[in-house]
Design an enzyme around this catalytic site. Structure first.
Site, PDB file in Angstrom:
ATOM      1  N   PRO A 190       0.831  -1.214   0.000  1.00 19.33           N
ATOM      2  CG  PRO A 190      -0.036  -1.105   2.144  1.00 19.33           C
ATOM      3  CD  PRO A 190       0.669  -2.026   1.204  1.00 19.33           C
ATOM      4  CB  CYS A 238      -0.243   7.476   1.435  1.00 16.30           C
ATOM      5  SG  CYS A 238      -0.840   6.708   2.914  1.00 16.30           S
ATOM      6  CB  ALA A 292      -2.977   3.949   4.731  1.00 20.41           C
ATOM      7  CE1 TYR A 344       0.545   7.297  10.024  1.00 18.51           C
ATOM      8  CE2 TYR A 344       1.327   5.235   9.075  1.00 18.51           C
ATOM      9  CZ  TYR A 344       1.284   6.616   9.080  1.00 18.51           C
ATOM     10  OH  TYR A 344       2.001   7.330   8.148  1.00 18.51           O
TER      11      TYR A 344
HETATM   12  C1  LIG Z   1       4.816   6.816  -1.487  1.00 18.88           C
HETATM   13  C2  LIG Z   1       4.705   5.832  -0.356  1.00 18.88           C
HETATM   14  C3  LIG Z   1       3.514   5.729   0.331  1.00 18.88           C
HETATM   15  C4  LIG Z   1       3.370   4.781   1.359  1.00 18.88           C
HETATM   16  N1  LIG Z   1       2.148   4.604   1.954  1.00 18.88           N
HETATM   17  C5  LIG Z   1       1.960   3.543   2.778  1.00 18.88           C
HETATM   18  C6  LIG Z   1       0.660   3.166   3.203  1.00 18.88           C
HETATM   19  O1  LIG Z   1      -0.349   3.734   2.791  1.00 18.88           O
HETATM   20  N2  LIG Z   1       0.550   2.126   4.060  1.00 18.88           N
HETATM   21  C7  LIG Z   1       1.645   1.413   4.495  1.00 18.88           C
HETATM   22  O2  LIG Z   1       1.490   0.479   5.278  1.00 18.88           O
HETATM   23  N3  LIG Z   1       2.871   1.723   4.065  1.00 18.88           N
HETATM   24  C8  LIG Z   1       3.045   2.746   3.204  1.00 18.88           C
HETATM   25  N4  LIG Z   1       4.290   2.999   2.689  1.00 18.88           N
HETATM   26  C9  LIG Z   1       5.388   2.082   3.043  1.00 18.88           C
HETATM   27  C10 LIG Z   1       5.492   0.983   1.991  1.00 18.88           C
HETATM   28  O3  LIG Z   1       4.305   0.218   1.883  1.00 18.88           O
HETATM   29  C11 LIG Z   1       6.662   0.053   2.314  1.00 18.88           C
HETATM   30  O4  LIG Z   1       6.391  -0.624   3.513  1.00 18.88           O
HETATM   31  C12 LIG Z   1       7.984   0.792   2.426  1.00 18.88           C
HETATM   32  O5  LIG Z   1       8.115   1.754   1.398  1.00 18.88           O
HETATM   33  C13 LIG Z   1       9.153  -0.167   2.364  1.00 18.88           C
HETATM   34  O6  LIG Z   1       9.076  -0.936   1.176  1.00 18.88           O
HETATM   35  P1  LIG Z   1       9.982  -0.601  -0.125  1.00 18.88           P
HETATM   36  O7  LIG Z   1      11.406  -0.643   0.346  1.00 18.88           O
HETATM   37  O8  LIG Z   1       9.644  -1.692  -1.100  1.00 18.88           O
HETATM   38  O9  LIG Z   1       9.597   0.760  -0.617  1.00 18.88           O
HETATM   39  C14 LIG Z   1       4.461   3.972   1.702  1.00 18.88           C
HETATM   40  C15 LIG Z   1       5.679   4.114   1.023  1.00 18.88           C
HETATM   41  C16 LIG Z   1       5.800   5.011  -0.005  1.00 18.88           C
HETATM   42  C17 LIG Z   1       7.105   5.092  -0.758  1.00 18.88           C
END
Ligand SMILES: Cc1cc2nc3c(=O)[nH]c(=O)nc-3n(C[C@H](O)[C@H](O)[C@H](O)COP(=O)(O)O)c2cc1C
Length: 366
Positions: A23, A25, A57, A181
């Site tokens: 997910p 945002c 989220a 959160y």
């Molecule tokens: C633009 C953006 C928005 C994010 N929004 C959420 C979210 O809505 N809910 C959530 O649990 N994590 C959110 N995250 C965290 C990601 O889901 C993920 O856990 C985190 O970026 C680490 O993974 P990655 O290394 O593959 O980016 C967000 C990350 C990014 C980059």
């Protein structure tokens, strides 16, 4: 045979492979309602080759949003706007559609990241809520400690949002219990200093999240996977550890949850996650082994080989990718080509076969 691209059944849901889009945002909703941005953003990711796309989220009450731009499922208008986007994704995409439902707690009333990401000042801030009246960091809003009535109201709001998600037709629901959160702030001893049945011992701190899970489970039909994104570590000496993640996962499994997603960090403004590739994988491995629940892992999973190794070595059942998917929305196609596997593709794109993306190995051989 790639293990990453082997199918998995989650509750009654057949997933073509073990690649999920985490997910993310977008801060681009209007009073919780998804907009045309989401049509394009999610529409694009729905054709990535990942078996599952989890929508950002989505907040269960208006004041539970992180920013004024966050998505919600607290009104009929929110539901109608999201239904339009999800119908579109289903029509054009190959991914199954999941949703993360959330309450931002003391991290609510914040600016969009590109506006600074700090607490809202002039721009219509609101009173935040939390287990205890302790701010997220210096200069942040002081939350109001939740009363027992607040706890019941938020729990019921999760149930109402889950009902809306089911009406929209989501294939999976994930409860957001991580990243500082509301639910995470109940679980962590760093942010929860309550002296009632919701604070103190781990058993008491787990209560809020478990009660929500117990209330939501009956409104999500058994065949539809319900899970939670939880914290593997607070990355602080006084915070949650992998042991707590194992205990919490066992308890969530007992409540009928079908999977957990292991993330970490975010409990205070000054904590930092490790920067190494796959930093949550060792925690996920423990949870999978010791809690015996289907386990997904997220956090700096970037290359196909790395993702394949996580699954092939039995460290997790699924991987979730966030930034790598924004960077390359066809990550799934390219990873499948690298690993000599197939992914679902829209008919319109079938002429882009795996050979179009010459795997590094065959390039090296040529
Ligand atoms: C633009 C953006 C928005 C994010 N929004 C959420 C979210 O809505 N809910 C959530 O649990 N994590 C959110 N995250 C965290 C990601 O889901 C993920 O856990 C985190 O970026 C680490 O993974 P990655 O290394 O593959 O980016 C967000 C990350 C990014 C980059």
């Amino acid at each position: 045979m790639s293990k990453l691209f082997s199918p998995i059944k989650l509750a009654g849901l057949e997933l073509a492979n073990r690649v999920m889009i985490a997910p993310m945002c977008q801060y681009s909703a209007e009073d919780g309602c998804m907009t045309d941005w989401h049509m394009t953003h999610l529409g694009m990711l729905a054709n990535s080759g990942a078996a599952m796309l989890v929508v950002e989220a989505t907040h269960v009450e208006r004041h539970g949003r992180i920013t004024h731009g966050c998505a919600g499922l607290y009104s009929d208008a929110n539901e109608a706007a999201m239904e339009r986007v999800i119908r579109h994704c289903r029509r054009i995409g190959t991914a199954k559609m999941g949703i993360q439902i959330a309450h931002a707690g003391r991290k609510a009333s914040a600016q969009r990241p590109w506006e600074g990401g700090g607490p809202l000042k002039a721009d219509d801030p609101w009173q935040t809520i939390a287990p205890s009246a302790i701010p997220f960091g210096e200069g942040w809003h002081i939350p109001r400690a939740m009363t027992l009535d607040d706890i019941v109201r938020v729990r019921d709001a999760f149930v109402e949002s889950a009902k809306r998600a089911m009406r929209i037709g989501f294939d999976l629901i994930e409860l957001h219990y991580a990243h500082g959160y509301l639910a995470h702030s109940f679980l962590s001893p760093v942010s929860n200093k309550r002296t009632d049945q919701y604070g103190g011992s781990l058993e008491n701190r787990m209560r809020f999240g478990l009660e929500i899970a117990r209330a939501v489970r009956p409104v999500v039909p058994k065949g539809i996977p319900l899970g939670a994104r939880i914290t593997g570590s607070d990355w602080r000496d006084d915070g949650l550890t992998a042991d707590d993640a194992v205990t919490y996962s066992k308890a969530l499994k007992q409540e009928g949850l079908d999977f957990v997603d292991i993330s970490s960090g975010g409990i205070t403004a000054d904590t930092r996650n490790p920067a190494g590739l796959g930093y949550n994988v060792p925690i996920a491995e423990r949870v999978k082994r010791e809690a015996g629940i289907v386990t997904r892992v997220v956090g700096l999973i970037v290359t196909p080989e790395q993702a394949e190794a996580v699954i092939a070595e039995g460290k997790a059942d699924m991987v979730a990718l966030a930034r790598a998917m924004l960077n390359n929305p066809r990550w799934g196609w390219h990873a499948a080509a690298e690993l000599a596997a197939e992914v679902p593709r829209a008919n319109q794109y079938l002429r882009v076969g795996p050979k179009m993306w010459a795997p590094a190995a065959s390039r090296a051989r040529a």
